[in-house]
Each structure stands twice: as C-alpha cells, then as structure tokens.
Design an enzyme around this catalytic site. Structure first.
Site, PDB file in Angstrom:
ATOM      1  N   ASP A  31       0.918  -1.130   0.006  1.00 19.03           N
ATOM      2  CA  ASP A  31       0.022   0.193   0.091  1.00 19.03           C
ATOM      3  C   ASP A  31       0.891   1.147   0.092  1.00 19.03           C
ATOM      4  O   ASP A  31       0.424   2.369   0.489  1.00 19.03           O
ATOM      5  CB  ASP A  31      -0.948  -0.151   1.152  1.00 19.03           C
ATOM      6  CG  ASP A  31      -0.019  -0.033   2.545  1.00 19.03           C
ATOM      7  OD1 ASP A  31       1.076  -0.215   2.687  1.00 19.03           O
ATOM      8  OD2 ASP A  31      -0.992  -0.071   3.570  1.00 19.03           O
ATOM      9  N   HIS A 235      24.789   2.213 -16.808  1.00 21.54           N
ATOM     10  CA  HIS A 235      23.909   2.505 -16.121  1.00 21.54           C
ATOM     11  C   HIS A 235      24.119   1.862 -14.661  1.00 21.54           C
ATOM     12  O   HIS A 235      23.233   1.353 -14.187  1.00 21.54           O
ATOM     13  CB  HIS A 235      22.650   2.379 -16.790  1.00 21.54           C
ATOM     14  CG  HIS A 235      22.233   3.159 -17.724  1.00 21.54           C
ATOM     15  ND1 HIS A 235      20.958   3.313 -18.648  1.00 21.54           N
ATOM     16  CD2 HIS A 235      22.826   4.400 -18.314  1.00 21.54           C
ATOM     17  CE1 HIS A 235      21.266   4.266 -19.635  1.00 21.54           C
ATOM     18  NE2 HIS A 235      22.303   5.084 -19.381  1.00 21.54           N
ATOM     19  N   ASP A 252      27.355  10.512 -12.578  1.00 26.49           N
ATOM     20  CA  ASP A 252      26.708  11.146 -13.529  1.00 26.49           C
ATOM     21  C   ASP A 252      25.229  11.323 -12.693  1.00 26.49           C
ATOM     22  O   ASP A 252      24.493  10.310 -12.360  1.00 26.49           O
ATOM     23  CB  ASP A 252      26.332  10.007 -14.687  1.00 26.49           C
ATOM     24  CG  ASP A 252      25.345  10.380 -15.625  1.00 26.49           C
ATOM     25  OD1 ASP A 252      24.528  11.435 -15.493  1.00 26.49           O
ATOM     26  OD2 ASP A 252      25.422   9.761 -16.896  1.00 26.49           O
ATOM     27  N   ASP A 263      21.689  17.168 -16.302  1.00 24.28           N
ATOM     28  CA  ASP A 263      22.189  15.839 -16.708  1.00 24.28           C
ATOM     29  C   ASP A 263      23.726  16.152 -16.605  1.00 24.28           C
ATOM     30  O   ASP A 263      24.328  16.619 -17.839  1.00 24.28           O
ATOM     31  CB  ASP A 263      21.724  15.203 -17.835  1.00 24.28           C
ATOM     32  CG  ASP A 263      22.406  13.663 -18.083  1.00 24.28           C
ATOM     33  OD1 ASP A 263      23.201  13.337 -17.262  1.00 24.28           O
ATOM     34  OD2 ASP A 263      21.788  13.224 -19.205  1.00 24.28           O
ATOM     35  N   HIS A 342      27.973   4.428 -27.016  1.00 18.99           N
ATOM     36  CA  HIS A 342      26.472   5.127 -26.885  1.00 18.99           C
ATOM     37  C   HIS A 342      26.553   6.328 -27.743  1.00 18.99           C
ATOM     38  O   HIS A 342      27.671   6.771 -28.507  1.00 18.99           O
ATOM     39  CB  HIS A 342      26.262   5.578 -25.343  1.00 18.99           C
ATOM     40  CG  HIS A 342      27.384   6.287 -24.576  1.00 18.99           C
ATOM     41  ND1 HIS A 342      27.539   7.533 -24.666  1.00 18.99           N
ATOM     42  CD2 HIS A 342      28.220   5.969 -23.873  1.00 18.99           C
ATOM     43  CE1 HIS A 342      28.576   8.189 -24.347  1.00 18.99           C
ATOM     44  NE2 HIS A 342      29.164   6.794 -23.597  1.00 18.99           N
ATOM     45  N   HIS A 346      21.993  13.710 -26.236  1.00 17.04           N
ATOM     46  CA  HIS A 346      20.262  13.712 -26.255  1.00 17.04           C
ATOM     47  C   HIS A 346      19.793  15.001 -26.021  1.00 17.04           C
ATOM     48  O   HIS A 346      20.278  15.802 -25.388  1.00 17.04           O
ATOM     49  CB  HIS A 346      19.762  12.232 -25.427  1.00 17.04           C
ATOM     50  CG  HIS A 346      20.177  12.464 -24.046  1.00 17.04           C
ATOM     51  ND1 HIS A 346      19.797  13.332 -23.026  1.00 17.04           N
ATOM     52  CD2 HIS A 346      21.441  11.946 -23.472  1.00 17.04           C
ATOM     53  CE1 HIS A 346      20.329  13.285 -21.792  1.00 17.04           C
ATOM     54  NE2 HIS A 346      21.315  12.503 -21.972  1.00 17.04           N
ATOM     55  N   HIS A 353      15.882  12.315 -20.885  1.00 18.30           N
ATOM     56  CA  HIS A 353      16.022  12.080 -22.452  1.00 18.30           C
ATOM     57  C   HIS A 353      14.814  12.418 -22.814  1.00 18.30           C
ATOM     58  O   HIS A 353      13.646  11.944 -22.864  1.00 18.30           O
ATOM     59  CB  HIS A 353      16.135  10.651 -22.561  1.00 18.30           C
ATOM     60  CG  HIS A 353      17.235   9.989 -21.964  1.00 18.30           C
ATOM     61  ND1 HIS A 353      17.368   8.780 -21.780  1.00 18.30           N
ATOM     62  CD2 HIS A 353      18.253  10.510 -21.640  1.00 18.30           C
ATOM     63  CE1 HIS A 353      18.827   8.463 -21.128  1.00 18.30           C
ATOM     64  NE2 HIS A 353      19.347   9.629 -21.257  1.00 18.30           N
ATOM     65  N   GLU A 379      28.192  13.905 -24.170  1.00 26.00           N
ATOM     66  CA  GLU A 379      28.593  13.546 -23.195  1.00 26.00           C
ATOM     67  C   GLU A 379      29.603  12.057 -23.787  1.00 26.00           C
ATOM     68  O   GLU A 379      28.858  11.000 -23.890  1.00 26.00           O
ATOM     69  CB  GLU A 379      27.550  12.753 -22.380  1.00 26.00           C
ATOM     70  CG  GLU A 379      26.371  12.179 -23.426  1.00 26.00           C
ATOM     71  CD  GLU A 379      25.361  11.704 -22.545  1.00 26.00           C
ATOM     72  OE1 GLU A 379      25.663  10.762 -21.516  1.00 26.00           O
ATOM     73  OE2 GLU A 379      24.046  12.059 -22.555  1.00 26.00           O
ATOM     74  N   TYR A 383      35.215   3.489 -22.262  1.00 21.29           N
ATOM     75  CA  TYR A 383      35.057   2.541 -21.237  1.00 21.29           C
ATOM     76  C   TYR A 383      35.952   1.138 -21.768  1.00 21.29           C
ATOM     77  O   TYR A 383      35.680   0.780 -22.857  1.00 21.29           O
ATOM     78  CB  TYR A 383      33.482   2.400 -21.101  1.00 21.29           C
ATOM     79  CG  TYR A 383      32.806   3.386 -21.248  1.00 21.29           C
ATOM     80  CD1 TYR A 383      32.493   3.918 -19.983  1.00 21.29           C
ATOM     81  CD2 TYR A 383      32.091   4.084 -22.447  1.00 21.29           C
ATOM     82  CE1 TYR A 383      31.515   5.178 -20.028  1.00 21.29           C
ATOM     83  CE2 TYR A 383      31.636   5.026 -22.415  1.00 21.29           C
ATOM     84  CZ  TYR A 383      31.196   5.572 -21.419  1.00 21.29           C
ATOM     85  OH  TYR A 383      30.403   6.959 -21.252  1.00 21.29           O
ATOM     86  N   ARG A 401      33.650   9.403 -18.595  1.00 19.17           N
ATOM     87  CA  ARG A 401      32.647  10.091 -19.424  1.00 19.17           C
ATOM     88  C   ARG A 401      32.718  11.546 -18.939  1.00 19.17           C
ATOM     89  O   ARG A 401      32.682  11.846 -17.764  1.00 19.17           O
ATOM     90  CB  ARG A 401      31.175   9.560 -19.171  1.00 19.17           C
ATOM     91  CG  ARG A 401      30.009  10.200 -20.030  1.00 19.17           C
ATOM     92  CD  ARG A 401      28.981   9.382 -20.391  1.00 19.17           C
ATOM     93  NE  ARG A 401      27.992   9.048 -18.984  1.00 19.17           N
ATOM     94  CZ  ARG A 401      28.251   7.704 -18.249  1.00 19.17           C
ATOM     95  NH1 ARG A 401      28.844   7.063 -19.130  1.00 19.17           N
ATOM     96  NH2 ARG A 401      27.511   7.884 -17.310  1.00 19.17           N
ATOM     97  N   GLU A 403      30.146  14.843 -19.306  1.00 21.50           N
ATOM     98  CA  GLU A 403      28.662  15.439 -19.675  1.00 21.50           C
ATOM     99  C   GLU A 403      28.284  16.891 -19.353  1.00 21.50           C
ATOM    100  O   GLU A 403      28.616  17.252 -18.238  1.00 21.50           O
ATOM    101  CB  GLU A 403      27.828  14.365 -19.509  1.00 21.50           C
ATOM    102  CG  GLU A 403      26.605  14.774 -19.771  1.00 21.50           C
ATOM    103  CD  GLU A 403      25.498  13.616 -19.488  1.00 21.50           C
ATOM    104  OE1 GLU A 403      25.577  12.865 -18.493  1.00 21.50           O
ATOM    105  OE2 GLU A 403      24.527  13.571 -20.350  1.00 21.50           O
TER     106      GLU A 403
HETATM  107  N1  GLY Z   1      22.240  10.171 -17.020  1.00 20.00           N
HETATM  108  C1  GLY Z   1      21.713   9.484 -18.351  1.00 20.00           C
HETATM  109  C2  GLY Z   1      22.278  10.128 -19.446  1.00 20.00           C
HETATM  110  O1  GLY Z   1      23.682  10.759 -19.358  1.00 20.00           O
HETATM  111  O2  GLY Z   1      22.009   9.958 -20.545  1.00 20.00           O
HETATM  112 MN    MN Z   2      24.029  11.654 -17.603  1.00 23.79          MN
HETATM  113 MN    MN Z   3      23.039  12.416 -20.629  1.00 15.91          MN
END
Ligand code: GLY
Ligand code: MN
Ligand code: MN
Length: 441
Positions: A31, A235, A252, A263, A342, A346, A353, A379, A383, A401, A403
């Site tokens: 609940d 992720h 991140d 982000d 990747h 985005h 996103h 970004e 890796y 990374r 970003e």
């Molecule tokens: N934090 C998710 C991305 O960088 O797309």
């Molecule tokens: Mn990110």
């Molecule tokens: Mn991102």
C-alpha cells in the site's frame, strides 16, 4: 490559459479534440507508492500538479475550450493522503474554462467525442483510459441507430507536443540554467569530499542532499556513482562499493528543478591525482567533448556531431595504442564500439531524455539540424572492460565520461552546466586544496 496550451490549440485546429491524461501514482509495494511524478507533457500544457486528472482541449467549442477533469475535494481522502485542488482550484489557478470531477469523465465521453473529425490521443500509455475510449468508439461503430458520430481519425499528439517541448522558451532556459547550476554545485561538493575509503552511497547521499537543500524536487534520474571499474557499466546505479585509492570515480548525476532536468557527468581521481594512463584517456575524452560542444550550434546535424565524436575517439584510441590501422577502416568496421558504445548526446528538458524527433523525415531517417532553443547533452566517453585482452593492461577497468548540457542559441551555444570544472588540473587543484584545508583544521 497558459501559452503552451494556446499554441497546442492552434496546432490541432478546428474540428479536433484532444484528450491528455495526467500520470497516476505508481504502487511501490503493497500500500505504498513511489513519489509522484507528473507526466511531463501534461505538466507542460496545463501545469496542473495532481495525479489522475484529464485535460480535454476542444478549440472549436465556444464556451469550453479547456476542460480539466480532476480529483474532487474529499476531507477524508485529504486527511489521509494530502490536499487536493479540486474543481475549485482547477478553475481558479489553472485557467480551465470548466472543471469536473474525474469520475464524470466516462459519462461525458459522448459529448467530448461526438461531432469532431479528429481525436488527438496517445494509445498505449494509460490502459484504463484507452479502454474507455475504445469502448465508446466501438459502441458507436456497431450501433444500428447511431446516437452520435465520434472522430474517424485518431492522431498521436506527442509529435506536436514533442516539437513544442523541443524548442525551449527563454523562461524554460532560465529554469534549466538553475537545474544545471544546482547539479554543478553538487558535483563540486563531491570533488571536495571524495577520498579513499568513502562509499559510493555516501557520495550519492551528499549530492542528493545538496540538490534538495537548494530547492530541487530531487534527482532527474537515478544517480550513477561508479568507482573503479563500476565506471565501465553505463547505467551502474547500485552505488554501494567502497572507493579505492588509485581508482577514478565517475559521477553522472542531475537535478530536477521546477519540472526541468539537468544531466552532468564528471570523472576524477578518488585520491585527487590522475595517474598517467588515466590522464591520457581523460585528455582524449575531454578534447572530443570540447570539439563536440563547439559544433553544437545551428545547422550542424545530429549525425554530423555523432560522426565527429566517433572520429575523434577513434583517433584517440589509436594515439593511446588501443587500436591500430587506418582511421577510416576502423570506423567502417566499428572497432571503436567496444570502447564507445553510446550516442554523444540527447535532447534534455522536462525529461532527461527529452521529447522531440531526431529525424526530419522519420521514414528516410534524415538527421535533424540543430536550431536555436534546443538543449542537448554532450557526453562522449571511453570505457575499457576490466577483462579486455585487446587493450593495454594499464587501461583496463578505466571508464571516463564527461557530460554537459548545451543550449543552441542564435549565435552559437551556451553551456548550462559549466559551473563545475572538467579541466583536469583544476580538478586536482580543487581536490588538493580540500586536503590542505582539512589538514589545517
Ligand atoms: N544520465 C543519463 C544520460 O546521461 O543519458
Ligand atoms: Mn548523464
Ligand atoms: Mn545524458
């Protein structure tokens, strides 16, 4: 009525009706619910913050162009589960022409639908509402003596709303600046605090605490706090391992502020000093990121920017001695993909996103050029899997990374998240000043 809704109304035109539902609360277990998050498109059009509401938008109506169906006031429910705005609040503060209890939606459906040619509604998101609408359409279709003529054309409104959300107004950019600033400060705090022996969850806790202290609703997505080779998992969200001397930490993390997301990724040494191999990889990623920010401006296409990131990272992998051969062949054979798998960025806005199409032509998949008001992340990353036999041992387990969130302007672009440095010397300076400060105290 807010401008976004007026613009949406003129987009759908006469002889059309749109039904746009709010989000519902989601059960976490038994609940207990997850913290409520309003559907961003509903939020964008209406600003109405409560679950279970439905907006009906009918531009050809004389009196009721905008109806909000909402949860009615209810003293018992409000004592247990919190205040409700009710129909009174929907009328007073949200500019609706008419507000009705949401329980009335089904019995009003014939009046909502009949007599319009087009229905703007997205099937597949709200199963219960889908069923109500389908039942009604089906009933009218099979009825010998028709009581009304519902729309014959059904259109997904998310294309129109997505286009609107993609081009941010100055007010939206201001909110995104603030979302970026809060998250950037949380990253600075992490740089000042991280040291060997600390746990990833402690970094997560202090960053999220900071964001909320600054008025953010919370994080824009689950924070990724990856020490050592956890940084090679894109992720990674467990965030429960101790940080080791000599490792890097990849963070991140972004904030959700008044409906808008930021982000940011920064990667830095746990002990405050890059090793030579870490610094060499970092420099490749940073140079790529700076070059990709540079081209994030009016006219560049998404594909051109992605291709540039692939080219620069492939060149960098050659320089590091990870790949060998002609750059063009390595790119053609996607040799970079094991280390860079990747996209370079985005759209970002109310969703991390964000809404909006990436092609000018969905069928031909023609890549879309950037235009003023679009906000995109940049970004790139590299890796190196910990067990990868193809790369020199010194790089294995390194994940980097970097970003930032970039708004395309008339004359170039603006970085919304540059309050936190990504310059490796400055990072080391911040981290060493922290040490000398704590040594004095
Ligand atoms: N934090 C998710 C991305 O960088 O797309
Ligand atoms: Mn990110
Ligand atoms: Mn991102």
């Amino acid at each position: 009525m807010r401008k976004q809704l007026k613009d949406f109304m003129s987009e759908i035109g006469e002889n059309a009706v749109a039904i746009i539902p709010a989000a519902h609360e989601v059960t976490r277990s038994y609940d207990t619910e997850f913290k409520f998050h309003q559907d961003p498109s509903f939020n964008y059009l209406t600003g109405f913050p409560e679950p279970d509401a439905i907006a009906v938008i009918d531009p050809s109506s004389k009196k009721n162009k905008y109806t909000l169906f909402v949860r009615p006031r209810d003293p018992l429910m409000e004592t247990w589960y919190g205040r409700r705005l009710g129909t009174e609040g929907a009328l007073k503060n949200f500019g609706a022409d008419r507000a009705l209890p949401v329980e009335k939606f089904e019995s009003e459906l014939n009046k909502i639908l009949d007599g319009h040619e087009k229905l703007y509604y997205r099937f597949g998101v709200d199963g219960k509402l889908d069923q109500l609408i389908l039942n009604y359409l089906s009933k009218q279709h099979f009825r010998r003596l028709k009581t009304g003529y519902p729309p014959h054309t059904i259109i997904d409104p998310s294309v129109i709303i997505g286009e609107m959300r993609l081009h941010k107004t100055d007010e939206e950019i201001e909110l995104m600046k603030k979302a970026g600033e809060i998250a950037a400060e949380a990253h600075i705090l992490a740089m000042r605090s991280v040291k060997p022996g600390m746990n990833e969850y402690q970094v997560e806790a202090l960053m999220e605490n900071y964001m909320k202290q600054q008025g953010a609703a919370g994080v824009a997505y689950n924070s990724i706090i990856g020490g050592g080779d956890n940084a090679t998992i894109l992720h990674y969200v467990e965030n429960n391992m101790p940080l080791k001397d000599g490792d890097l930490i990849l963070i991140d993390a972004g904030a959700q502020y008044q409906g808008y997301a930021s982000d940011i990724t920064r990667t830095f040494p746990v002990n405050g000093k890059f090793t030579k191999p870490q610094r060499d990889v970092y420099d490749v990623v940073l140079e790529t990121q700076l070059a990709c920010i540079e081209v994030t401006k009016t006219g560049t296409t998404i594909k051109q920017r992605q291709d540039l990131s692939i080219e620069l990272l492939t060149e960098g992998l050659k320089k590091l001695g990870v790949l060998k051969g002609k750059t063009a062949d390595l790119i053609k054979n996607k040799k970079y993909e094991k280390y860079y798998m990747h996209g370079v960025g985005h759209y970002i806005g109310m969703d991390v996103h964000d809404a909006g199409r990436y092609f000018t032509d969905q069928a031909a998949k023609n890549s879309r050029p950037f235009a003023p008001g679009m906000v995109l992340t940049v970004e790139p990353g590299l890796y190196f899997p910990p067990d990868d036999k193809d790369c020199p041992a010194k790089f294995r387990g390194i994940g980097i990374r970097i970003e930032d969130d970039i708004v395309v302007t008339e004359t170039g672009n603006l970085n919304l998240t540059d309050k936190v440095t990504k310059d490796p010397d400055e990072i080391e300076a911040i981290m060493s000043s922290k040490k000398s400060k704590s040594a004095k105290s």
